[in-house]
Design a protein around this motif. Structure first.
Motif, mmCIF file in Angstrom:
data_model
loop_
_atom_site.group_PDB
_atom_site.id
_atom_site.type_symbol
_atom_site.label_atom_id
_atom_site.label_comp_id
_atom_site.label_asym_id
_atom_site.label_seq_id
_atom_site.Cartn_x
_atom_site.Cartn_y
_atom_site.Cartn_z
ATOM 1 N N TYR A 242 0.836 -1.206 0.000
ATOM 2 C CA TYR A 242 0.000 0.000 0.000
ATOM 3 C C TYR A 242 0.871 1.256 0.000
ATOM 4 N N LEU A 243 1.895 1.261 0.872
ATOM 5 C CA LEU A 243 2.775 2.420 0.973
ATOM 6 C C LEU A 243 3.614 2.616 -0.290
ATOM 7 N N THR A 244 4.174 1.539 -0.808
ATOM 8 C CA THR A 244 4.991 1.659 -2.016
ATOM 9 C C THR A 244 4.157 2.100 -3.218
ATOM 10 N N SER A 245 2.910 1.654 -3.270
ATOM 11 C CA SER A 245 2.029 2.078 -4.370
ATOM 12 C C SER A 245 1.791 3.584 -4.310
ATOM 13 N N GLY A 246 1.610 4.095 -3.092
ATOM 14 C CA GLY A 246 1.425 5.537 -2.943
ATOM 15 C C GLY A 246 2.655 6.306 -3.369
ATOM 16 N N GLY A 247 3.840 5.810 -3.002
ATOM 17 C CA GLY A 247 5.077 6.472 -3.409
ATOM 18 C C GLY A 247 5.289 6.415 -4.903
ATOM 19 N N LEU A 248 5.011 5.246 -5.499
ATOM 20 C CA LEU A 248 5.198 5.082 -6.946
ATOM 21 C C LEU A 248 4.250 5.967 -7.748
ATOM 22 N N ALA A 249 3.069 6.224 -7.184
ATOM 23 C CA ALA A 249 2.113 7.091 -7.875
ATOM 24 C C ALA A 249 2.736 8.456 -8.160
ATOM 25 N N ILE A 250 3.626 8.896 -7.284
ATOM 26 C CA ILE A 250 4.309 10.181 -7.477
ATOM 27 C C ILE A 250 5.579 10.006 -8.297
ATOM 28 N N LEU A 251 6.434 9.061 -7.898
ATOM 29 C CA LEU A 251 7.733 8.898 -8.554
ATOM 30 C C LEU A 251 7.615 8.455 -10.008
ATOM 31 N N ASP A 252 6.588 7.668 -10.324
ATOM 32 C CA ASP A 252 6.411 7.218 -11.709
ATOM 33 C C ASP A 252 5.817 8.294 -12.608
ATOM 34 N N ASN A 253 5.399 9.395 -12.002
ATOM 35 C CA ASN A 253 4.772 10.464 -12.790
ATOM 36 C C ASN A 253 5.469 11.805 -12.593
ATOM 37 N N LEU A 254 6.771 11.749 -12.329
ATOM 38 C CA LEU A 254 7.528 12.984 -12.124
ATOM 39 C C LEU A 254 7.459 13.899 -13.352
ATOM 40 N N GLY A 255 7.484 13.307 -14.527
ATOM 41 C CA GLY A 255 7.442 14.106 -15.742
ATOM 42 C C GLY A 255 6.195 14.975 -15.806
ATOM 43 N N ILE A 256 5.043 14.396 -15.451
ATOM 44 C CA ILE A 256 3.787 15.153 -15.460
ATOM 45 C C ILE A 256 3.838 16.275 -14.435
ATOM 46 N N LEU A 257 4.329 15.952 -13.235
ATOM 47 C CA LEU A 257 4.407 16.959 -12.176
ATOM 48 C C LEU A 257 5.282 18.135 -12.602
ATOM 49 N N PHE A 258 6.400 17.840 -13.241
ATOM 50 C CA PHE A 258 7.285 18.905 -13.679
ATOM 51 C C PHE A 258 6.696 19.684 -14.848
ATOM 52 N N ALA A 259 5.976 19.019 -15.726
ATOM 53 C CA ALA A 259 5.336 19.710 -16.852
ATOM 54 C C ALA A 259 4.351 20.752 -16.343
ATOM 55 N N VAL A 260 3.519 20.361 -15.399
ATOM 56 C CA VAL A 260 2.513 21.273 -14.857
ATOM 57 C C VAL A 260 3.173 22.353 -13.994
ATOM 58 N N GLY A 261 4.096 21.945 -13.119
ATOM 59 C CA GLY A 261 4.736 22.891 -12.209
ATOM 60 C C GLY A 261 5.544 23.949 -12.927
ATOM 61 N N VAL A 262 6.334 23.537 -13.912
ATOM 62 C CA VAL A 262 7.155 24.496 -14.667
ATOM 63 C C VAL A 262 6.273 25.431 -15.484
ATOM 64 N N ALA A 263 5.224 24.905 -16.081
ATOM 65 C CA ALA A 263 4.321 25.738 -16.882
ATOM 66 C C ALA A 263 3.705 26.836 -16.032
ATOM 67 N N ILE A 264 3.262 26.493 -14.830
ATOM 68 C CA ILE A 264 2.669 27.494 -13.943
ATOM 69 C C ILE A 264 3.731 28.475 -13.453
ATOM 70 N N GLY A 265 4.853 27.949 -13.005
ATOM 71 C CA GLY A 265 5.887 28.795 -12.421
ATOM 72 C C GLY A 265 6.524 29.757 -13.400
ATOM 73 N N MET A 266 6.638 29.368 -14.667
ATOM 74 C CA MET A 266 7.312 30.205 -15.654
ATOM 75 C C MET A 266 6.352 31.130 -16.403
ATOM 76 N N SER A 267 5.058 30.991 -16.173
ATOM 77 C CA SER A 267 4.095 31.868 -16.844
ATOM 78 C C SER A 267 3.955 33.176 -16.070
ATOM 79 N N LYS A 268 3.577 34.233 -16.739
ATOM 80 C CA LYS A 268 3.525 35.563 -16.133
ATOM 81 C C LYS A 268 2.612 35.618 -14.927
ATOM 82 N N GLU A 269 1.435 35.057 -15.035
ATOM 83 C CA GLU A 269 0.434 35.179 -13.979
ATOM 84 C C GLU A 269 0.303 33.919 -13.145
ATOM 85 N N GLN A 270 1.134 32.924 -13.418
ATOM 86 C CA GLN A 270 1.071 31.649 -12.701
ATOM 87 C C GLN A 270 -0.369 31.127 -12.667
ATOM 88 N N ASP A 271 -0.971 31.138 -13.848
ATOM 89 C CA ASP A 271 -2.382 30.795 -13.988
ATOM 90 C C ASP A 271 -2.575 29.308 -14.213
#
Length: 490
Positions: A45-74
């Motif tokens: 159960y615990l490893t599945s929760g961790g993998l849900a994040i670690l296996d999707n780092l690319g998505i997290l960075f895509a969304v995070g960078v897009a918001i952080g680098m945009s003018k209004e962080q929209d």
């Protein structure tokens, strides 16, 4: 260029903040599975929760960078980052590439099995932020008015990412295959080869291409299969595990010591905020061997430190391989896997890695501390424009006196700043980074800097004819939110 990289580094803080949680879930889960019962419900159960994040780092960075680098962080920028990611990873996926090349999926270049990585995520976020900054205010003809402004951004992001993906379709397999060939070329260099592998392993982390290099040494691409052979206790004692052992002194000791150095060199009023990120990331590195949270905290803010870190990693692998101190890992080089590897018969003098780690901790701490102070590197807590020892107390005194309620204080402070900026008639966009309001105004002459300074802010930075930054401090997000509320009311 350096300023752009620092902005990128700051935009990574949002997705990076979730990594320590993922690392702890994985570490504790694996510890339960390996020590007690591999079928443990709690462990899985615990490893599945961790993998849900670690296996999707690319998505997290895509969304995070897009918001952080945009003018209004929209939020529209974040959605566009996700769109760009989906376009790239689908177009460059095994099934799509097989169809484009007219071949069976099994014959597709192995490079396309490794496209869902952090590099593609960051690239997607950057593309989306550029599209947001360029097209979020565009008005289309009446017939197409529905797609104007922010609705246009995801469409343009998809189109732009199709172009980028077309380039990657040809470039990615060349780069990937080149790294595999490079790894195979250094196999015969023994300890020196292990050191070179360690250096490039860390250096390639931001691109995601370290997986290409790892496959040569850790798996059966070139006949080494270091991880599987270690846990099966096959091969030669002192040799098997040489491409894993040197990571332990870095992940368990070196990086946590680097985090301590960054904390000690953070500006006085920023230490608490820096500690919340650095100490959690340091513990994750020590306990589980997950280093992304710590590495990404300074990778773009202070690139020179990251190169030093890569060099020290290479040195660690070289030393461990030279003296034939070996240990292995199934997940990563943290305390959990180190403890488990002690019982593997082929492990050779693994306790010496602890001694080596203590030495590297001292090297990391003093070298990082020296470089940060000497070069005035913008590590967490030292970002440009941050308040230092002379900054005002966080309980701001705003003209009428000290306010009793923190919430009311923030709202009134935001109102005074907004008035000083010229209000609705002058303020075009509102954004913020970790400590500063980033604002675009129509006419800089209408900005009353004295009025803004009376709120107690540590500083104001005019960066162009239409751009101004107001240094607020650790509570900047809440001030920015209050300003946005004022704009919506009007």
């Amino acid at each position: 260029m350096m300023k752009y990289l620092q902005n990128l580094g700051r935009s990574l803080m949002l997705p990076v903040a979730v990594l320590p949680a993922a690392a702890l879930l994985m570490g504790i889960g694996n510890w339960i599975l390996n020590l007690f019962n591999e079928n443990s419900v709690i462990g899985n159960y615990l490893t599945s929760g961790g993998l849900a994040i670690l296996d999707n780092l690319g998505i997290l960075f895509a969304v995070g960078v897009a918001i952080g680098m945009s003018k209004e962080q929209d939020g529209a920028a974040g959605l566009s980052g996700l769109v760009a990611w989906l376009v790239a990873t689908t177009v460059l996926g095994i099934t799509s590439v097989a169809g484009l090349q007219g071949i069976e999926e099994g014959a597709v270049n192995a490079a396309f099995e490794n496209t869902e990585n952090v590099f593609i995520g960051i690239l997607s976020g950057i593309v989306a932020s550029i599209m947001y900054n360029r097209f979020s205010q565009v008005r289309l003809p009446d017939a197409l008015a529905f797609f104007s402004g922010k609705r246009l951004v995801p469409i343009m992001s998809a189109a732009a990412m199709m172009v980028v993906s077309a380039v990657l379709f040809f470039v990615w397999p060349i780069v990937y295959s080149g790294l595999v060939s490079f790894g195979q070329a250094i196999l015969n260099l023994e300890a020196v080869g292990a050191g070179l592998y360690g250096f490039f392993n860390r250096l390639l982390i931001p691109t995601g291409l370290h997986h290409a290099l790892n496959s040569v040494f850790w798996f059966d691409v070139a006949g080494i299969n270091d991880i599987a052979n270690f846990w099966a206790s096959e091969g030669e004692q002192g040799i098997t595990g040489r491409y894993q052992a040197g990571f332990y002194p870095i992940m368990m000791f070196g990086l946590p010591a680097a985090a301590l150095a960054m904390y000690h060199t953070a500006k006085t009023k920023r230490k608490k905020q820096a500690a919340s990120l650095l100490m959690a990331a340091a513990f994750a590195s020590f306990f589980t061997g997950v280093t992304e949270a710590l590495e990404f905290s300074f990778m773009f803010l202070a690139p020179v430190l990251y190169v030093v870190h890569a060099a020290l990693t290479g040195l660690s692998l070289f030393i461990a391989a030279l003296f034939e101190w070996t240990a292995g890992f199934s997940f990563s080089a943290g305390l959990v896997d180190y403890t488990l590897s002690l019982s593997v018969p082929i492990a050779n003098q693994p306790y010496m890695l602890i001694l080596q780690g203590l030495v590297f901790a001292v090297i990391y701490y003093f070298l990082f501390r020296f470089l940060i102070l000497k070069l005035d590197l913008k590590t967490p807590g030292r970002e440009e424009g941050e308040p230092g020892k002379g900054e005002v107390d966080e309980s701001y005194n705003i003209e009428e006196g000290t306010l009793a309620s923190e919430k009311d204080e923030t709202a009134i402070m935001a109102e005074k700043i907004y008035e000083g900026l010229g209000g609705d008639e002058n303020v075009l966009t509102v954004g913020n980074c970790v400590s500063r309001l980033r604002l675009e105004v129509d006419d800089m002459d209408k900005v009353d800097q004295d009025k803004i300074k009376k709120t107690g802010v540590p500083g104001i930075n005019v960066v162009g004819k239409h751009n101004i930054q107001v240094v607020v401090g650790t509570q900047v997000q809440f001030v920015a939110d209050e300003i946005r509320k004022i704009r919506k009311k009007d």
